[in-house]
Design an enzyme around this catalytic site. Structure first.
Site, PDB file in Angstrom:
ATOM      1  N   TYR A 192      23.014  41.053  41.826  1.00 32.55           N
ATOM      2  CA  TYR A 192      23.812  41.559  41.541  1.00 32.55           C
ATOM      3  C   TYR A 192      24.481  42.530  41.509  1.00 32.55           C
ATOM      4  CZ  TYR A 192      28.691  41.262  38.497  1.00 32.55           C
ATOM      5  OH  TYR A 192      29.958  41.709  38.204  1.00 32.55           O
ATOM      6  N   LYS A 251      26.597  46.139  41.775  1.00 32.58           N
ATOM      7  CA  LYS A 251      26.956  46.835  41.790  1.00 32.58           C
ATOM      8  C   LYS A 251      26.942  48.575  41.697  1.00 32.58           C
ATOM      9  CE  LYS A 251      30.271  43.572  40.855  1.00 32.58           C
ATOM     10  NZ  LYS A 251      32.025  43.241  41.361  1.00 32.58           N
TER      11      LYS A 251
HETATM   12  P1  NAI Z   1      37.218  35.438  39.188  1.00 30.65           P
HETATM   13  O1  NAI Z   1      36.423  33.895  39.508  1.00 30.65           O
HETATM   14  O2  NAI Z   1      38.014  34.599  38.194  1.00 30.65           O
HETATM   15  O3  NAI Z   1      37.761  36.358  40.391  1.00 30.65           O
HETATM   16  C1  NAI Z   1      37.464  36.733  41.455  1.00 30.65           C
HETATM   17  C2  NAI Z   1      37.638  35.971  42.704  1.00 30.65           C
HETATM   18  O4  NAI Z   1      37.634  36.469  44.045  1.00 30.65           O
HETATM   19  C3  NAI Z   1      38.581  34.754  42.766  1.00 30.65           C
HETATM   20  O5  NAI Z   1      40.145  34.684  43.359  1.00 30.65           O
HETATM   21  C4  NAI Z   1      37.680  34.142  43.905  1.00 30.65           C
HETATM   22  O6  NAI Z   1      38.450  33.391  45.009  1.00 30.65           O
HETATM   23  C5  NAI Z   1      37.636  35.672  44.419  1.00 30.65           C
HETATM   24  N1  NAI Z   1      36.091  35.935  45.578  1.00 30.65           N
HETATM   25  C6  NAI Z   1      34.928  36.055  45.110  1.00 30.65           C
HETATM   26  N2  NAI Z   1      35.041  35.461  47.224  1.00 30.65           N
HETATM   27  C7  NAI Z   1      35.906  35.435  47.521  1.00 30.65           C
HETATM   28  C8  NAI Z   1      35.791  36.485  49.123  1.00 30.65           C
HETATM   29  N3  NAI Z   1      34.456  36.534  50.372  1.00 30.65           N
HETATM   30  N4  NAI Z   1      37.062  36.811  49.460  1.00 30.65           N
HETATM   31  C9  NAI Z   1      37.634  36.522  48.697  1.00 30.65           C
HETATM   32  N5  NAI Z   1      38.036  36.451  47.768  1.00 30.65           N
HETATM   33  C10 NAI Z   1      36.837  36.241  47.299  1.00 30.65           C
HETATM   34  O7  NAI Z   1      36.361  36.772  38.374  1.00 30.65           O
HETATM   35  P2  NAI Z   1      36.678  38.088  38.009  1.00 30.65           P
HETATM   36  O8  NAI Z   1      36.077  37.537  36.571  1.00 30.65           O
HETATM   37  O9  NAI Z   1      37.738  38.253  37.630  1.00 30.65           O
HETATM   38  O10 NAI Z   1      35.753  39.170  38.332  1.00 30.65           O
HETATM   39  C11 NAI Z   1      36.334  40.018  39.322  1.00 30.65           C
HETATM   40  C12 NAI Z   1      35.475  40.943  39.235  1.00 30.65           C
HETATM   41  O11 NAI Z   1      34.783  41.833  38.400  1.00 30.65           O
HETATM   42  C13 NAI Z   1      34.464  41.031  40.037  1.00 30.65           C
HETATM   43  O12 NAI Z   1      33.461  42.073  41.617  1.00 30.65           O
HETATM   44  C14 NAI Z   1      32.965  40.955  39.230  1.00 30.65           C
HETATM   45  O13 NAI Z   1      32.269  41.086  39.336  1.00 30.65           O
HETATM   46  C15 NAI Z   1      33.539  41.877  38.429  1.00 30.65           C
HETATM   47  N6  NAI Z   1      33.227  42.200  37.364  1.00 30.65           N
HETATM   48  C16 NAI Z   1      34.459  40.940  35.447  1.00 30.65           C
HETATM   49  C17 NAI Z   1      33.346  40.462  34.385  1.00 30.65           C
HETATM   50  C18 NAI Z   1      33.928  40.110  33.838  1.00 30.65           C
HETATM   51  O14 NAI Z   1      33.224  39.692  32.519  1.00 30.65           O
HETATM   52  N7  NAI Z   1      34.335  38.731  34.302  1.00 30.65           N
HETATM   53  C19 NAI Z   1      32.908  41.896  34.191  1.00 30.65           C
HETATM   54  C20 NAI Z   1      32.094  43.323  34.849  1.00 30.65           C
HETATM   55  C21 NAI Z   1      32.644  42.928  36.401  1.00 30.65           C
END
Ligand code: NAI
Length: 259
Positions: free
Chosen positions: A156, A160
Site C-alpha cells: 500500500y 501511495k
Molecule cells: P472506501 O473503501 O470507503 O472507498 C473506496 C471506494 O473505491 C469504494 O467505493 C470502492 O468500491 C472503490 N474502488 C475500489 N477498487 C476500485 C476499482 N478497481 N475501480 C473502481 N472503484 C474502486 O475507502 P476510503 O477510505 O474512502 O478510501 C478512499 C481513498 O483514500 C483510497 O485511495 C485510500 O487509500 C485513501 N486513504 C484512506 C484513508 C482512510 O483512513 N480511510 C487514509 C489515507 C488514504
C-alpha cells in the site's frame, strides 16, 4: 479569492463510498455536475440516487479503474452526458494488512493495479482532454503512507509513494497547458475502508499515540481540501502534496506517555 466551482464537471473515482462519496457530495453542493465512477454497482446506484433526489446533476457509472477500456468508455460517456470534464478526484483505492514476509505476488499486484495503475488510467484519459483544451485540475488521494512507511502496509505504501511521483511528473508535463494536478494525503479517516481494520479500541490507541489533533478525520474534511485544490483559489498550486492528517506527519514522538 475565487473558490467558485459552479457549473464545472467533476469525475470522482471511488466516488460511491468514504472519502470519494464525501467529495461527490461536496462537489454537488458547489453546483458542480458530478460523475461517480466506482466498481461497486450497489453503492453507485445509492450515491447517484441520493444526489439526483437532492436535485443535483449526477451520473453514476460502474467502472473498474484497472481496466483502461472501461475507463475510456466511461470518460467518453461523462463528456457526452455532462459536458467537458473540468475536474478529477481519484479516490478509488484498496488497502491491505499483511507483513512483507507473508505477502503473495497476487496481493502485491492487486494493490499496484488499483492504487497505482488505476490512477494512471483515469488521469491519462482525462488528461488528454484537459491538455487539448488547455485547462483542468486533478487531485489524487494519496495517504500519509505517501510520506512514510506503515507496518503491514508495504505494498500500500509503495503504491501511495508512487502516485506522488506520478503526480509530480504529470504536473511538469501539463503545467504549460494550464492543467494542475496535486495529491491530498489523508491521515486516519473514518470510512468503511478504515473500519475494516480498526475497531474502536485500536482507533483510540492510534489516536492517542500518533495524531496531535487526537481524533479521526471526517471524510468531509478531506473533500474540503480536494475542492480547494480544484478551485481557482489554488491556481498556482501544482505537483504538491497537501497533508490533511491532523498533524500525523509532523514529527516522531507524539505523546509524553511514551517517554
Ligand atoms: P472506501 O473503501 O470507503 O472507498 C473506496 C471506494 O473505491 C469504494 O467505493 C470502492 O468500491 C472503490 N474502488 C475500489 N477498487 C476500485 C476499482 N478497481 N475501480 C473502481 N472503484 C474502486 O475507502 P476510503 O477510505 O474512502 O478510501 C478512499 C481513498 O483514500 C483510497 O485511495 C485510500 O487509500 C485513501 N486513504 C484512506 C484513508 C482512510 O483512513 N480511510 C487514509 C489515507 C488514504
Amino acid at each position: 479569492m475565487n473558490f467558485d466551482l459552479q457549473g464545472r464537471v467533476a469525475v470522482v473515482t471511488g466516488g460511491a463510498s468514504g472519502i470519494g462519496l464525501a467529495v461527490s457530495r461536496a462537489a454537488a453542493d458547489q453546483d458542480m455536475a458530478v460523475a461517480v465512477l466506482d466498481n461497486n454497482a450497489q453503492a453507485v446506484e445509492a450515491a447517484t440516487a441520493e444526489l439526483q433526489d437532492r436535485g443535483f446533476k449526477c451520473l453514476g457509472l460502474v467502472v473498474d479503474v484497472t481496466e483502461s477500456e472501461s475507463v475510456a468508455r466511461a470518460v467518453a460517456d461523462v463528456e457526452a452526458s455532462l459536458g467537458s470534464i473540468d475536474a478529477l478526484v481519484a479516490c478509488a483505492g484498496i488497502s491491505q494488512n499483511t507483513p512483507v514476509v507473508d505477502m503473495s505476488d497476487e496481493e502485491w499486484d492487486r494493490l499496484v493495479a488499483v492504487n497505482q495503475r488505476g490512477v494512471f488510467t483515469v488521469a491519462r484519459e482525462i488528461g488528454r482532454r484537459m491538455v487539448a483544451r488547455g485547462s483542468g485540475a486533478m487531485v489524487v488521494i494519496g495517504s500519509t503512507d505517501t510520506i512514510g512507511g506503515h507496518i503491514n502496509h508495504a505494498a500500500y505504501a509503495a503504491t501511495k509513494h508512487a502516485v506522488a511521483g506520478f503526480v509530480q511528473s504529470a504536473a511538469i508535463e501539463w503545467g504549460r497547458a494550464g492543467v494542475r494536478i496535486n495529491v491530498v494525503a489523508p491521515g486516519a479517516v473514518d470510512t468503511p475502508l478504515l473500519r475494516t481494520k480498526f475497531d474502536d479500541e485500536t482507533a483510540q490507541r492510534v489516536l492517542l499515540y500518533n495524531v496531535p489533533m487526537g481524533r479521526l478525520s471526517r471524510p468531509a474534511e478531506q473533500a474540503n481540501a480536494s475542492l480547494f485544490l480544484l478551485s481557482d483559489a489554488a491556481s498556482y498550486v501544482t505537483g504538491t502534496t497537501l497533508c490533511v492528517d491532523g498533524g500525523l506527519t509532523t514529527g516522531f514522538f507524539y505523546n509524553d506517555q511514551v517517554h
